[in-house]
Design a protein around this motif. Structure first.
Motif, PDB file in Angstrom:
ATOM      1  N   LEU A   1       0.829  -1.210   0.000  1.00  0.00           N
ATOM      2  CA  LEU A   1       0.000   0.000   0.000  1.00  0.00           C
ATOM      3  C   LEU A   1       0.862   1.258   0.000  1.00  0.00           C
ATOM      4  CD1 LEU A   1      -2.806  -1.009   2.517  1.00  0.00           C
ATOM      5  CD2 LEU A   1      -3.028  -0.706   0.059  1.00  0.00           C
ATOM      6  N   GLN A   2       1.968   1.219   0.720  1.00  0.00           N
ATOM      7  CA  GLN A   2       2.856   2.375   0.771  1.00  0.00           C
ATOM      8  C   GLN A   2       3.375   2.705  -0.619  1.00  0.00           C
ATOM      9  OE1 GLN A   2       3.285   3.911   3.789  1.00  0.00           O
ATOM     10  NE2 GLN A   2       4.204   5.575   2.612  1.00  0.00           N
ATOM     11  N   HIS A   3       3.684   1.669  -1.395  1.00  0.00           N
ATOM     12  CA  HIS A   3       4.173   1.864  -2.754  1.00  0.00           C
ATOM     13  C   HIS A   3       3.108   2.532  -3.628  1.00  0.00           C
ATOM     14  CE1 HIS A   3       6.210   1.134  -6.541  1.00  0.00           C
ATOM     15  NE2 HIS A   3       5.121   0.490  -6.986  1.00  0.00           N
ATOM     16  N   CYS A   4       1.841   2.082  -3.501  1.00  0.00           N
ATOM     17  CA  CYS A   4       0.737   2.674  -4.282  1.00  0.00           C
ATOM     18  C   CYS A   4       0.544   4.142  -3.920  1.00  0.00           C
ATOM     19  CB  CYS A   4      -0.555   1.902  -4.034  1.00  0.00           C
ATOM     20  SG  CYS A   4      -0.535   0.214  -4.638  1.00  0.00           S
ATOM     21  N   CYS A   5       0.616   4.463  -2.647  1.00  0.00           N
ATOM     22  CA  CYS A   5       0.425   5.848  -2.198  1.00  0.00           C
ATOM     23  C   CYS A   5       1.532   6.749  -2.739  1.00  0.00           C
ATOM     24  CB  CYS A   5       0.385   5.902  -0.671  1.00  0.00           C
ATOM     25  SG  CYS A   5      -1.079   5.120   0.054  1.00  0.00           S
ATOM     26  N   GLU A   6       2.748   6.250  -2.732  1.00  0.00           N
ATOM     27  CA  GLU A   6       3.859   7.045  -3.260  1.00  0.00           C
ATOM     28  C   GLU A   6       3.675   7.313  -4.747  1.00  0.00           C
ATOM     29  OE1 GLU A   6       6.443   8.595  -1.964  1.00  0.00           O
ATOM     30  OE2 GLU A   6       5.680   8.109   0.041  1.00  0.00           O
ATOM     31  N   ASN A   7       3.183   6.299  -5.477  1.00  0.00           N
ATOM     32  CA  ASN A   7       2.938   6.494  -6.911  1.00  0.00           C
ATOM     33  C   ASN A   7       1.911   7.598  -7.152  1.00  0.00           C
ATOM     34  OD1 ASN A   7       4.745   4.516  -7.580  1.00  0.00           O
ATOM     35  ND2 ASN A   7       3.204   2.927  -8.020  1.00  0.00           N
ATOM     36  N   PHE A   8       0.806   7.568  -6.363  1.00  0.00           N
ATOM     37  CA  PHE A   8      -0.217   8.607  -6.551  1.00  0.00           C
ATOM     38  C   PHE A   8       0.326   9.983  -6.179  1.00  0.00           C
ATOM     39  CE2 PHE A   8      -3.567  11.380  -4.999  1.00  0.00           C
ATOM     40  CZ  PHE A   8      -4.436  11.368  -6.073  1.00  0.00           C
ATOM     41  N   LYS A   9       1.095  10.048  -5.090  1.00  0.00           N
ATOM     42  CA  LYS A   9       1.650  11.327  -4.647  1.00  0.00           C
ATOM     43  C   LYS A   9       2.534  11.928  -5.726  1.00  0.00           C
ATOM     44  CE  LYS A   9       4.283  13.409  -0.861  1.00  0.00           C
ATOM     45  NZ  LYS A   9       4.971  13.147   0.430  1.00  0.00           N
ATOM     46  N   ASN A  10       3.386  11.105  -6.319  1.00  0.00           N
ATOM     47  CA  ASN A  10       4.267  11.607  -7.377  1.00  0.00           C
ATOM     48  C   ASN A  10       3.461  12.083  -8.580  1.00  0.00           C
ATOM     49  OD1 ASN A  10       6.504  11.002  -5.828  1.00  0.00           O
ATOM     50  ND2 ASN A  10       6.692   8.914  -6.664  1.00  0.00           N
ATOM     51  N   PHE A  11       2.390  11.331  -8.920  1.00  0.00           N
ATOM     52  CA  PHE A  11       1.547  11.728 -10.060  1.00  0.00           C
ATOM     53  C   PHE A  11       0.857  13.062  -9.783  1.00  0.00           C
ATOM     54  CE2 PHE A  11      -2.851  11.911 -11.581  1.00  0.00           C
ATOM     55  CZ  PHE A  11      -2.643  11.959 -12.951  1.00  0.00           C
ATOM     56  N   TYR A  12       0.287  13.196  -8.603  1.00  0.00           N
ATOM     57  CA  TYR A  12      -0.487  14.401  -8.285  1.00  0.00           C
ATOM     58  C   TYR A  12       0.401  15.640  -8.251  1.00  0.00           C
ATOM     59  CZ  TYR A  12      -3.830  17.508  -6.000  1.00  0.00           C
ATOM     60  OH  TYR A  12      -4.654  18.560  -5.730  1.00  0.00           O
ATOM     61  N   LEU A  13       1.569  15.521  -7.586  1.00  0.00           N
ATOM     62  CA  LEU A  13       2.443  16.691  -7.456  1.00  0.00           C
ATOM     63  C   LEU A  13       3.073  17.074  -8.788  1.00  0.00           C
ATOM     64  CD1 LEU A  13       4.168  15.957  -4.030  1.00  0.00           C
ATOM     65  CD2 LEU A  13       2.246  17.475  -4.517  1.00  0.00           C
ATOM     66  N   SER A  14       3.143  16.109  -9.706  1.00  0.00           N
ATOM     67  CA  SER A  14       3.689  16.441 -11.032  1.00  0.00           C
ATOM     68  C   SER A  14       2.738  17.304 -11.836  1.00  0.00           C
ATOM     69  CB  SER A  14       3.999  15.145 -11.798  1.00  0.00           C
ATOM     70  OG  SER A  14       2.787  14.457 -12.110  1.00  0.00           O
ATOM     71  N   THR A  15       1.448  17.237 -11.526  1.00  0.00           N
ATOM     72  CA  THR A  15       0.448  18.037 -12.249  1.00  0.00           C
ATOM     73  C   THR A  15      -0.065  19.214 -11.425  1.00  0.00           C
ATOM     74  OG1 THR A  15      -1.296  16.537 -11.479  1.00  0.00           O
ATOM     75  CG2 THR A  15      -0.316  16.085 -13.643  1.00  0.00           C
ATOM     76  N   HIS A  16       0.255  19.251 -10.134  1.00  0.00           N
ATOM     77  CA  HIS A  16      -0.188  20.348  -9.266  1.00  0.00           C
ATOM     78  C   HIS A  16       1.005  20.834  -8.460  1.00  0.00           C
ATOM     79  CE1 HIS A  16      -3.838  17.971 -10.081  1.00  0.00           C
ATOM     80  NE2 HIS A  16      -4.520  19.126  -9.954  1.00  0.00           N
ATOM     81  N   THR A  17       1.688  21.817  -8.979  1.00  0.00           N
ATOM     82  CA  THR A  17       2.882  22.322  -8.305  1.00  0.00           C
ATOM     83  C   THR A  17       2.498  23.208  -7.131  1.00  0.00           C
ATOM     84  OG1 THR A  17       2.959  24.200  -9.819  1.00  0.00           O
ATOM     85  CG2 THR A  17       4.254  22.247 -10.424  1.00  0.00           C
ATOM     86  N   GLY A  18       3.383  23.254  -6.150  1.00  0.00           N
ATOM     87  CA  GLY A  18       3.168  24.128  -4.998  1.00  0.00           C
ATOM     88  C   GLY A  18       2.174  23.595  -3.998  1.00  0.00           C
ATOM     89  N   ARG A  19       1.788  22.336  -4.088  1.00  0.00           N
ATOM     90  CA  ARG A  19       0.824  21.760  -3.146  1.00  0.00           C
ATOM     91  C   ARG A  19       1.498  20.685  -2.291  1.00  0.00           C
ATOM     92  NH1 ARG A  19      -5.015  21.231  -6.265  1.00  0.00           N
ATOM     93  NH2 ARG A  19      -5.038  23.351  -7.140  1.00  0.00           N
ATOM     94  N   ARG A  20       0.857  20.383  -1.152  1.00  0.00           N
ATOM     95  CA  ARG A  20       1.388  19.376  -0.234  1.00  0.00           C
ATOM     96  C   ARG A  20       0.278  18.413   0.144  1.00  0.00           C
ATOM     97  NH1 ARG A  20       2.043  19.291   5.428  1.00  0.00           N
ATOM     98  NH2 ARG A  20       1.191  21.400   5.542  1.00  0.00           N
ATOM     99  N   LEU A  21       0.557  17.116   0.048  1.00  0.00           N
ATOM    100  CA  LEU A  21      -0.431  16.094   0.386  1.00  0.00           C
ATOM    101  C   LEU A  21      -0.142  15.516   1.763  1.00  0.00           C
ATOM    102  CD1 LEU A  21      -0.857  14.037  -2.926  1.00  0.00           C
ATOM    103  CD2 LEU A  21      -2.410  15.722  -1.967  1.00  0.00           C
ATOM    104  N   THR A  22      -1.191  15.426   2.584  1.00  0.00           N
ATOM    105  CA  THR A  22      -1.091  14.784   3.894  1.00  0.00           C
ATOM    106  C   THR A  22      -2.122  13.669   3.945  1.00  0.00           C
ATOM    107  OG1 THR A  22      -0.441  16.880   4.922  1.00  0.00           O
ATOM    108  CG2 THR A  22      -1.219  15.133   6.380  1.00  0.00           C
TER     109      THR A  22
END
Length: 739
Positions: free
Chosen positions: A523-544
């Protein structure tokens, strides 16, 4: 002699003057006396009903000549003496009449006198037109009425007997006996013909006093042996009887006076006693939904002769409702089930609305009293905003049996009535936001349309600012759906995990003090993949990651049985540990997952202690979780359902820290609103004293909450420190706005 003819001279014609006879005509010295004797005999004949042999033309001419020859005084005075003598005889005959025929004799003599005076008036018509007007005398017919009044009606013996007999007949009819309506009507009309003052003084005033005494006694006797509904019915019957009595034989002018007297004795003096009557008064009627009796009470108390009657009803009803409402909202047992408590409030509101509509003629003053009572007791419990939000949450969640969208919409319309009574609507907003978040994130909302409909209702009540964040939550849900579609298109394979992430804007959603827990490496691996995808399209944001708010579907095998378990993220982390070992202690689970103790105990309780959903076994068996417990994977778990939903054990009631935290958030959110209101007011007024500022701020913010004057004072001090306001140099209670 000439041939021309002479033209005669035309003289101017003069005016002619008719002069009186040169010779004086001497009348017979006995003319007036003889003529009067002739007329007097005729008047006697008229009184004796022997007028058929009289020549009215001759009589008229003789009366005319007497007036013409200046004998009007003789004629008028003689008439007075003649009628007076006749009426004295009539009075004696009436007084001599015994028994029940007294009133009949009086009526017969009155009709005869009335007819005689009409005939005498016709004979003396010329005197009426000339002498009476010139000498300011009373006209002949009116003279006859005056003399009848003085010598007959107001003769002491006749007057006393007439009044007592008339009142006796009325009293007899009130006791159910038959009385001669026509006779009484003729005599009361006689009194009115003699002058309204005569009718009022000689009959109406004593009649009203007798009526008051009668109903005072009747009321006391009947009240002692009857219930409130029985008395109301009898009072209504008595009032109708008196109205009929007025129509049958009393003058119309008596009806309002009689009605007032009877209303005062039957209703006005008994208002409080009727309202407070044990077991049958207003409270009992309200409790038993006695619409018919309530309507009768309302209409009786609404009558003009019962001033303050409806106000007394409103006071008793409001007091009763406040007591019942207070007992309901402050009952500790009721507060354990907020949904049932709010439903009882709605049932109470529906009950009183029906009473007002069906029994009280939809009287707006009663609606106002009910609204004030609800507002009073609903705000006695500081948790009322939370309870109403929980009720909405219960109705808006999926899985409610027998509840359709239309039914939910109707219920929510009724809930909005309770919402309007809340003084702390911003507290409701806090709780509603939390509950809405859980519904949206768990996908358990009954309908987006109904959710949005309720938000529209809230916006109508409190304005755009109240619902802007709620609407932002729906926007986030739609955006998250689009984001997940794009992510899955770019990451087709996630090693067997179907990941669904909802990205929430921090400002729109309720703040969660989410604690991180240890997810499995997969699950940790899946979450990291989504985080990288999201931040690549939305700069200046932080996911918690908010793991405390997520859910999961797990495929599990229990011996030969297979089930799909719907669990929370915390429960998923616990269950995955049992893939490595069939038995784990509480301490081992806590160490491996790093879930906070309170949350871990709740989730373990859901997995091991709920009958029918106990996928784990606990030793020792108990409903509470302790740190010494040991948990086993339950191989013998079976369920009739392929998909098993395991909820998290949670009470509706907040913990004390959660209550304090929610209250602190509310107080912090109120500060900028209070300051904004102060600045708006001062910008418009420029100079204002402290008390008026407090009043204006309270008025402006009352739609959302009632600000504390102490808090307002602190916000004023803060604005002074930041140079928005300043104190007046001569009076520290006066503030000035600084541009």
């Amino acid at each position: 002699m000439s041939g021309r003819r002479g033209i005669p001279e035309v003289k101017k014609r003069g005016t002619y003057k008719i002069e009186p006879f040169k010779l004086r005509v001497n009348l017979d010295p006995q003319y007036a006396e003889k003529t009067w004797n002739f007329l007097e005999n005729a008047i006697h004949e008229i009184h004796n009903m022997n007028s058929c042999g009289l020549s009215f033309e001759e009589l008229y001419r003789n009366a005319y000549n007497m007036v013409l020859h200046n004998h009007g005084d003789h004629l008028y005075n003689g008439l007075v003496d003649t009628i007076t003598a006749h009426l004295l005889e009539v009075g004696a005959r009436i007084d001599a009449t015994q028994g029940t025929t007294f009133l009949e004799e009086l009526n017969t003599r009155w009709l005869a006198h009335n007819k005689s005076m009409q005939m005498i008036r016709d004979i003396l018509m010329y005197m009426d037109r000339t002498y009476v007007n010139q000498q300011n005398k009373m006209p002949v017919y009116e003279l006859g009425l005056k003399l009848w009044r003085e010598h007959v009606v107001r003769a002491p013996s006749i007057h006393t007997r007439m009044l007592s007999t008339l009142l006796g007949l009325v009293q007899a009819e009130r006791k159910g006996e038959a009385v001669p309506h026509a006779l009484i009507r003729t005599l009361t009309q006689m009194l009115m013909d003699l002058g309204s003052a005569v009718y009022q003084e000689d009959f109406e005033a004593p009649f009203l006093l007798a009526s008051a005494a009668h109903y005072q006694a009747e009321c006391a006797e009947y009240m002692a042996r009857s219930s409130c509904p029985e008395y109301l019915l009898k009072a209504e019957s008595w009032l109708q009887e008196e109205a009929n009595r007025c129509q049958h034989y009393l003058h119309p002018s008596t009806e309002p006076h009689l009605t007032k007297v009877v209303e005062e004795e039957l209703v006005l003096k008994q208002v409080q006693r009727l309202l407070d009557m044990p077991n049958s008064g207003l409270v009992a009627l309200l409790q038993d939904d006695q619409f018919e009796h309530l309507a009768r009470m309302y209409h009786l108390f609404k009558r003009p002769g019962v001033p303050g009657g409806l106000q007394a009803m409103r006071d008793v009803m409001s007091s009763h409702l406040r007591e019942c409402g207070k007992a309901l909202v402050l009952d500790p047992e009721r507060c354990k089930d907020p949904v049932d408590l709010v439903q009882r409030l709605l049932d109470t509101k529906r009950k009183y609305d029906a009473i007002i509509q069906q029994a009280f003629g939809n009287d707006k003053t009663f609606h106002h009293s009910i609204n004030q009572a609800f507002e009073h007791f609903l705000n006695l419990n500081p948790r009322s905003p939370e309870f109403i939000s929980l009720f909405c949450d219960d109705k808006l969640r999926k899985g409610l049996k027998g509840i359709g969208e239309e039914d939910v919409e109707e219920v929510l319309d009724k809930v909005m009535m309770l919402f309007r009574y809340l003084q702390e609507k911003d507290v409701f907003e806090k709780y509603y936001k939390q509950h809405l978040a859980k519904r949206l994130l768990s996908g358990r909302s009954i309908s987006d349309d109904i959710e949005r409909s309720l938000i529209v209702k809230l916006k109508t009540e409190c304005g755009y600012q109240f619902t802007s964040k709620l609407e932002g939550m729906f926007t986030d849900m739609k955006t998250s759906k689009d984001t997940m579609n794009a992510f899955k298109a770019s990451e087709p394979e996630l090693h067997g995990v179907d990941l669904h992430v909802q990205v929430l804007t921090t400002g729109s959603w309720p703040t969660q003090l989410g604690s991180q827990c240890n997810l499995s490496s997969q699950l940790q691996h899946c979450c990291e993949n989504f985080k990288n995808f999201y931040l690549s399209t939305h700069t200046g944001r932080r996911l918690t990651w908010q793991t405390n708010m997520g859910t999961a579907d797990l495929k599990a095998t229990f011996g030969s049985a297979k089930h799909e378990l719907n669990v929370s993220t915390y429960q998923m982390c616990v269950l995955l540990l049992f893939n490595e070992s069939p038995t784990l202690t509480y301490t081992e689970i806590q160490s491996a997952t790093d879930i906070p103790a309170v949350e871990l105990k709740r989730n373990l309780q859901s997995l091991a202690c709920v009958k029918g959903k106990n996928v784990l076994r606990k030793e020792p068996m108990s409903k509470e979780i302790s740190e010494a417990d040991v948990f086993h994977f339950n191989e013998s778990f079976r369920s009739k359902l392929m998909k098993v939903k395991i909820g998290t054990v949670a009470a509706h009631k907040e913990s004390e820290p959660e209550k304090i935290e929610t209250r602190q958030k509310v107080e912090e959110d109120r500060k900028p609103q209070i300051e904004a209101a102060i600045v708006r007011i001062m910008k418009a007024r420029r100079v204002l004293d402290h008390n008026n500022i407090v009043t204006e701020v309270t008025k402006q913010l009352s739609q959302r909450f009632l600000p504390n004057p102490t808090v307002i004072k602190k916000r004023i001090e803060s604005l002074i420190e930041r140079d928005f306001l300043e104190r007046d140099s001569t009076d520290r209670k006066i503030y000035r706005y600084l541009a």
